[in-house]
Design a protein around this motif. Structure first.
Motif, PDB file in Angstrom:
ATOM      1  N   LEU A 210      11.801   0.518  -1.302  1.00 16.32           N
ATOM      2  CA  LEU A 210      10.471   1.111  -1.211  1.00 16.32           C
ATOM      3  C   LEU A 210       9.688   0.540  -0.031  1.00 16.32           C
ATOM      4  O   LEU A 210       9.037   1.288   0.712  1.00 16.32           O
ATOM      5  N   VAL A 211       9.722  -0.772   0.158  1.00 13.45           N
ATOM      6  CA  VAL A 211       8.908  -1.366   1.227  1.00 13.45           C
ATOM      7  C   VAL A 211       9.444  -1.015   2.613  1.00 13.45           C
ATOM      8  O   VAL A 211       8.744  -1.210   3.616  1.00 13.45           O
ATOM      9  N   ASN A 212      10.663  -0.494   2.690  1.00 16.23           N
ATOM     10  CA  ASN A 212      11.191  -0.032   3.973  1.00 16.23           C
ATOM     11  C   ASN A 212      10.650   1.341   4.366  1.00 16.23           C
ATOM     12  O   ASN A 212      10.884   1.803   5.486  1.00 16.23           O
ATOM     13  N   GLN A 213       9.954   2.001   3.422  1.00 13.55           N
ATOM     14  CA  GLN A 213       9.378   3.315   3.701  1.00 13.55           C
ATOM     15  C   GLN A 213       7.979   3.162   4.293  1.00 13.55           C
ATOM     16  O   GLN A 213       7.340   2.108   4.191  1.00 13.55           O
ATOM     17  N   LYS A 214       7.497   4.231   4.913  1.00 13.25           N
ATOM     18  CA  LYS A 214       6.141   4.240   5.445  1.00 13.25           C
ATOM     19  C   LYS A 214       5.432   5.518   5.011  1.00 13.25           C
ATOM     20  O   LYS A 214       6.066   6.567   4.811  1.00 13.25           O
ATOM     21  N   ALA A 215       4.125   5.415   4.863  1.00 12.56           N
ATOM     22  CA  ALA A 215       3.290   6.571   4.540  1.00 12.56           C
ATOM     23  C   ALA A 215       2.071   6.513   5.439  1.00 12.56           C
ATOM     24  O   ALA A 215       1.392   5.488   5.503  1.00 12.56           O
ATOM     25  N   ALA A 216       1.816   7.596   6.145  1.00 15.22           N
ATOM     26  CA  ALA A 216       0.710   7.655   7.113  1.00 15.22           C
ATOM     27  C   ALA A 216       0.804   6.493   8.108  1.00 15.22           C
ATOM     28  O   ALA A 216      -0.210   5.925   8.529  1.00 15.22           O
ATOM     29  N   GLY A 217       2.043   6.138   8.468  1.00 11.30           N
ATOM     30  CA  GLY A 217       2.261   5.072   9.431  1.00 11.30           C
ATOM     31  C   GLY A 217       2.101   3.672   8.877  1.00 11.30           C
ATOM     32  O   GLY A 217       2.227   2.693   9.616  1.00 11.30           O
ATOM     33  N   ALA A 222       5.879  -1.586  -3.526  1.00  7.52           N
ATOM     34  CA  ALA A 222       6.532  -1.090  -4.733  1.00  7.52           C
ATOM     35  C   ALA A 222       5.531  -0.706  -5.812  1.00  7.52           C
ATOM     36  O   ALA A 222       5.732   0.266  -6.547  1.00  7.52           O
ATOM     37  N   THR A 223       4.425  -1.467  -5.907  1.00  7.40           N
ATOM     38  CA  THR A 223       3.430  -1.172  -6.953  1.00  7.40           C
ATOM     39  C   THR A 223       2.098  -1.781  -6.582  1.00  7.40           C
ATOM     40  O   THR A 223       1.993  -2.597  -5.641  1.00  7.40           O
ATOM     41  N   GLU A 224       1.053  -1.399  -7.308  1.00  9.67           N
ATOM     42  CA  GLU A 224      -0.255  -2.029  -7.191  1.00  9.67           C
ATOM     43  C   GLU A 224      -0.691  -2.511  -8.572  1.00  9.67           C
ATOM     44  O   GLU A 224      -0.324  -1.929  -9.595  1.00  9.67           O
ATOM     45  N   LEU A 225      -1.442  -3.601  -8.600  1.00 14.87           N
ATOM     46  CA  LEU A 225      -1.903  -4.222  -9.829  1.00 14.87           C
ATOM     47  C   LEU A 225      -3.419  -4.164  -9.891  1.00 14.87           C
ATOM     48  O   LEU A 225      -4.104  -4.197  -8.868  1.00 14.87           O
ATOM     49  N   SER A 226      -3.930  -4.103 -11.096  1.00 13.02           N
ATOM     50  CA  SER A 226      -5.376  -4.022 -11.301  1.00 13.02           C
ATOM     51  C   SER A 226      -5.972  -5.408 -11.494  1.00 13.02           C
ATOM     52  O   SER A 226      -5.488  -6.185 -12.315  1.00 13.02           O
ATOM     53  N   GLY A 227      -7.031  -5.693 -10.754  1.00 13.23           N
ATOM     54  CA  GLY A 227      -7.809  -6.901 -10.984  1.00 13.23           C
ATOM     55  C   GLY A 227      -9.150  -6.574 -11.568  1.00 13.23           C
ATOM     56  O   GLY A 227     -10.056  -7.412 -11.584  1.00 13.23           O
ATOM     57  N   GLY A 228      -9.305  -5.354 -12.074  1.00 15.19           N
ATOM     58  CA  GLY A 228     -10.598  -4.913 -12.589  1.00 15.19           C
ATOM     59  C   GLY A 228     -10.553  -4.457 -14.025  1.00 15.19           C
ATOM     60  O   GLY A 228     -11.487  -3.826 -14.511  1.00 15.19           O
ATOM     61  N   ASP A 229      -9.482  -4.765 -14.740  1.00 13.93           N
ATOM     62  CA  ASP A 229      -9.380  -4.424 -16.156  1.00 13.93           C
ATOM     63  C   ASP A 229      -8.266  -5.264 -16.751  1.00 13.93           C
ATOM     64  O   ASP A 229      -7.370  -5.703 -16.035  1.00 13.93           O
ATOM     65  N   SER A 230      -8.326  -5.497 -18.043  1.00 13.91           N
ATOM     66  CA  SER A 230      -7.291  -6.303 -18.692  1.00 13.91           C
ATOM     67  C   SER A 230      -6.272  -5.450 -19.429  1.00 13.91           C
ATOM     68  O   SER A 230      -5.292  -5.981 -19.961  1.00 13.91           O
ATOM     69  N   TRP A 231      -6.476  -4.133 -19.485  1.00 11.62           N
ATOM     70  CA  TRP A 231      -5.639  -3.265 -20.310  1.00 11.62           C
ATOM     71  C   TRP A 231      -4.185  -3.270 -19.837  1.00 11.62           C
ATOM     72  O   TRP A 231      -3.263  -3.506 -20.613  1.00 11.62           O
ATOM     73  N   THR A 282      -6.048   4.574  -5.937  1.00 10.96           N
ATOM     74  CA  THR A 282      -6.227   5.229  -4.636  1.00 10.96           C
ATOM     75  C   THR A 282      -4.993   5.065  -3.763  1.00 10.96           C
ATOM     76  O   THR A 282      -4.554   6.009  -3.094  1.00 10.96           O
ATOM     77  N   ASN A 283      -4.426   3.861  -3.730  1.00 11.48           N
ATOM     78  CA  ASN A 283      -3.230   3.645  -2.920  1.00 11.48           C
ATOM     79  C   ASN A 283      -2.073   4.512  -3.403  1.00 11.48           C
ATOM     80  O   ASN A 283      -1.327   5.067  -2.592  1.00 11.48           O
ATOM     81  N   PHE A 284      -1.929   4.617  -4.725  1.00 16.26           N
ATOM     82  CA  PHE A 284      -0.864   5.469  -5.255  1.00 16.26           C
ATOM     83  C   PHE A 284      -1.095   6.915  -4.851  1.00 16.26           C
ATOM     84  O   PHE A 284      -0.173   7.586  -4.363  1.00 16.26           O
ATOM     85  N   ASN A 285      -2.307   7.406  -5.040  1.00 13.91           N
ATOM     86  CA  ASN A 285      -2.598   8.806  -4.719  1.00 13.91           C
ATOM     87  C   ASN A 285      -2.416   9.104  -3.233  1.00 13.91           C
ATOM     88  O   ASN A 285      -2.121  10.240  -2.857  1.00 13.91           O
ATOM     89  N   ASN A 286      -2.571   8.079  -2.389  1.00 18.56           N
ATOM     90  CA  ASN A 286      -2.381   8.259  -0.946  1.00 18.56           C
ATOM     91  C   ASN A 286      -0.956   7.977  -0.496  1.00 18.56           C
ATOM     92  O   ASN A 286      -0.678   7.970   0.704  1.00 18.56           O
ATOM     93  N   GLY A 287      -0.063   7.742  -1.452  1.00 18.90           N
ATOM     94  CA  GLY A 287       1.342   7.555  -1.122  1.00 18.90           C
ATOM     95  C   GLY A 287       1.698   6.195  -0.583  1.00 18.90           C
ATOM     96  O   GLY A 287       2.780   6.012  -0.018  1.00 18.90           O
ATOM     97  N   LEU A 288       0.815   5.196  -0.771  1.00 21.70           N
ATOM     98  CA  LEU A 288       1.028   3.874  -0.197  1.00 21.70           C
ATOM     99  C   LEU A 288       1.720   2.901  -1.139  1.00 21.70           C
ATOM    100  O   LEU A 288       2.108   1.808  -0.720  1.00 21.70           O
TER     101      LEU A 288
END
Length: 460
Positions: A210-217, A222-231, A282-288
């Protein structure tokens, strides 16, 4: 809710995350309700009704029911439509849903209403709010209203979230679980299977592709984590074999909880495969990023925002499954007269019918809380058209209540996510940070322990 990208969207784009930021700043502090406890006695009669403007065609009806909620926009309109159907289904009760702002505003308003002894008949509480009012003994025991047919109609893991010591206080309505979203297009380019990772270890193994791919340059993570909720963190902690607490025994700084936090920290800072999201989703929705955990209620909004084909899978496991439930449900206040309680229950029964549950689920993205809802023709058609809708339903077999400290201790979630920001954002040692988090949670636990021991006891 559908139409929003964050996990627990409430209204006007306000998510549970923005609400919890208010809480972390002290704005969500709920005044003690001790002065209200037991108002009106067990038989009711102590609380007056809130203001309601009744249309001319319904003014001769003997009972009026007001439901306070935090749903507006599309979900609010859908709730109003369901209430209108109820009003047209019988001739004795007029019901009205009244929007009270986000959960923070609504909680503040209902606290003031309890003190003024003028309350709505039904209150839509979020999962992390109703237990506070239960501990202050303001909620009606609904067990005598709910017959066996009603109880058995629900998915057990959703229904039981509102049960304490075999008594029902909170009826599931707008319920959700986290699921794993993945970018189908990105996975195909990376040569990965068309599914989410089965384990966190598998996600890490897929990371290099996954990290070898690029989106919008830009390089992809591989993933994003939330620091704004405990769920989502609580879900992952369960997956690593830990808990936030066992009953009121705080365990967030022990075993699987520490292992989980440190594993995620390493995924960010050592493996360089993950990021701490500032604006979760947002990063997921933007393909990042290739994957992330979010609520089933975010599915429709993700479809609208994402620039690729969206896939959905069950949450990954590690040591075991971990699926905490979320969302909102309906309660009745103890202090209202008996006839108002009975009328309010008729409204709850209507909203809990298979037809209503299917309509609400398909229109909002929340889970169908009633089992028979998925057997309706419109739901079968929706599932056939979009199998992603069925993932969260299938996960319910592994779903469970929030850990007790997260559910009962005021501001528990902001305390936890403040710690996560230090671990995921500042690369601080997980054990040290979670030891501090545990001390703060224990301080909150001490404030409620006597009430908890009296009313909940060994239930947790």
């Amino acid at each position: 809710m559908s139409g929003n990208n964050s996990a627990h969207s409430l209204s006007n784009g306000l998510s549970r995350r923005s609400l919890l930021k208010l809480a972390g700043a002290g704005a969500l502090a709920i005044p003690a309700l001790a002065a209200c406890s037991g108002s009106g006695g067990g038989a009711g009669g102590g609380f007056a009704a809130v203001d309601i403007k009744v249309p001319e065609k319904y003014r001769k009806r003997s009972q009026k029911v007001v439901l306070w909620s935090s749903w507006n926009g599309k979900p609010g309109n859908l709730l109003n439509n369901l209430i209108n159907k109820f009003n047209d289904s019988q001739n004795d009760i007029y019901a009205q849903a009244q929007f009270q702002g986000n959960y923070f505003d609504a909680t503040s308003k209902v606290t003031a209403a309890l003190r003024a002894k003028s309350v709505p008949d039904i209150m839509a509480f979020g999962q992390t709010a109703w237990q506070i009012f239960f501990l202050n003994e303001t909620l009606e025991d609904l067990d005598s209203y709910a017959d066996d047919a009603f109880k058995s109609s629900f998915y057990p893991n959703l229904f039981n979230a509102g049960v304490i010591k075999n008594k029902l206080y909170w009826v599931s309505f707008a319920r959700s679980t986290p699921i794993m979203y993945y970018n189908k297009n990105l996975f195909a380019k990376a040569g990965l299977p068309d599914r989410g990772p089965k384990t966190w270890t598998e996600l890490r193994e897929w990371g290099p592709a996954l990290v070898n791919q690029k989106a919008a340059g830009k390089p992809v993570k591989a993933t994003e984590l939330s620091g704004g909720d405990s769920w989502e963190f609580e879900a992952s902690v369960w997956q690593f074999g830990g808990r936030i607490s066992n009953g009121l025994d705080v365990t967030v700084n022990k075993d699987g909880a520490v292992e989980c936090a440190d594993w995620m920290r390493k995924l960010i800072f050592e493996d360089k495969m993950a990021i701490l999201a500032r604006d979760y989703g947002t990063n997921f929705n933007n393909g990042l990023v290739g994957t992330y955990m979010n609520s089933t209620g975010a599915l429709s909004g993700t479809y609208e925002a994402a620039k690729f084909d969206v896939g959905v899978s069950p949450l990954p496991t590690q040591v075991t499954h971990g699926v905490p439930t979320g969302g909102g449900g309906l309660s009745i206040f103890k202090g209202i007269p008996k006839e108002r309680k009975e009328a309010a229950w008729e409204v709850i029964k209507f909203l809990s019918s298979p037809e209503s549950a299917a309509t609400w689920s398909l229109g909002t993205g929340y889970l169908p809380v009633v089992k028979e809802a998925v057997n309706r023709s419109e739901y079968k058609t929706a599932l056939a058209k979009d199998p992603n809708r069925g993932v969260a339903i299938a996960q319910l077999a592994q779903a469970g209540k929030l850990d007790e400290v997260d559910a009962y201790v005021q501001n528990a979630s902001p305390i936890i996510y403040a710690g996560l920001q230090k671990i995921y954002g500042d690369n601080q040692p997980a054990q040290r940070v979670l030891d501090s988090v545990a001390e703060q949670l224990k301080a909150g636990e001490e404030k409620i322990k006597s009430k908890y021991d009296k009313l909940v006891g060994d239930e947790g």
